[in-house]
Design a protein around this motif. Structure first.
Motif, PDB file in Angstrom:
ATOM      1  N   ALA A   1       0.830  -1.204   0.000  1.00 57.69           N
ATOM      2  CA  ALA A   1       0.000   0.000   0.000  1.00 57.69           C
ATOM      3  C   ALA A   1       0.867   1.258   0.000  1.00 57.69           C
ATOM      4  N   GLU A   2       1.961   1.250   0.779  1.00 55.20           N
ATOM      5  CA  GLU A   2       2.865   2.399   0.791  1.00 55.20           C
ATOM      6  C   GLU A   2       3.512   2.608  -0.580  1.00 55.20           C
TER       7      GLU A   2
ATOM      8  N   VAL B   1       2.337   1.732  -3.527  1.00 51.11           N
ATOM      9  CA  VAL B   1       1.333   2.225  -4.482  1.00 51.11           C
ATOM     10  C   VAL B   1       1.086   3.711  -4.248  1.00 51.11           C
ATOM     11  N   ALA B   2       0.962   4.116  -2.982  1.00 50.38           N
ATOM     12  CA  ALA B   2       0.743   5.532  -2.672  1.00 50.38           C
ATOM     13  C   ALA B   2       1.933   6.375  -3.114  1.00 50.38           C
ATOM     14  N   TYR B   3       3.142   5.853  -2.924  1.00 50.76           N
ATOM     15  CA  TYR B   3       4.337   6.593  -3.329  1.00 50.76           C
ATOM     16  C   TYR B   3       4.383   6.758  -4.835  1.00 50.76           C
ATOM     17  N   ARG B   4       4.058   5.694  -5.556  1.00 51.43           N
ATOM     18  CA  ARG B   4       4.095   5.777  -7.026  1.00 51.43           C
ATOM     19  C   ARG B   4       3.091   6.790  -7.547  1.00 51.43           C
ATOM     20  N   ARG B   5       1.986   6.968  -6.844  1.00 51.16           N
ATOM     21  CA  ARG B   5       0.972   7.931  -7.291  1.00 51.16           C
ATOM     22  C   ARG B   5       1.400   9.365  -7.041  1.00 51.16           C
ATOM     23  N   THR B   6       2.239   9.588  -6.020  1.00 48.66           N
ATOM     24  CA  THR B   6       2.642  10.959  -5.691  1.00 48.66           C
ATOM     25  C   THR B   6       3.878  11.408  -6.460  1.00 48.66           C
TER      26      THR B   6
END
Length: 62
Positions: free
Chosen positions: A19-20, A22-27
C-alpha cells in the motif's frame, strides 16, 4: 511463535508495504524514462574516463 501467526504477520506487513509503494508511485511525478537516465549516466562516465586528468603541480622543495 507459531508458524501460522508468523505467516499472518508477514502477510499483514507485506500488504502495508504494498500500500505504501502504491501511494508513493501515485505521488511521484514520472521523470525521464530509466533508459534515458542510464544512457546519459553512461555517457557522463565515459567522458570522465576519456578526459585526461591534469598533471599535478610540481612540488616545491626547499
Amino acid at each position: 511463535m507459531h508458524p501460522e501467526i508468523h505467516l499472518a504477520l508477514h502477510h499483514a506487513r507485506a500488504a502495508e508495504l504494498h500500500a505504501e509503494a502504491v501511494a508513493y508511485r501515485r505521488t511521484v511525478k514520472p521523470g525521464r524514462p530509466l533508459r534515458t537516465r542510464v544512457g546519459w549516466t553512461l555517457v557522463e562516465v565515459g567522458l570522465r574516463l576519456a578526459t585526461p586528468r591534469p598533471s599535478p603541480a610540481p612540488s616545491v622543495s626547499s
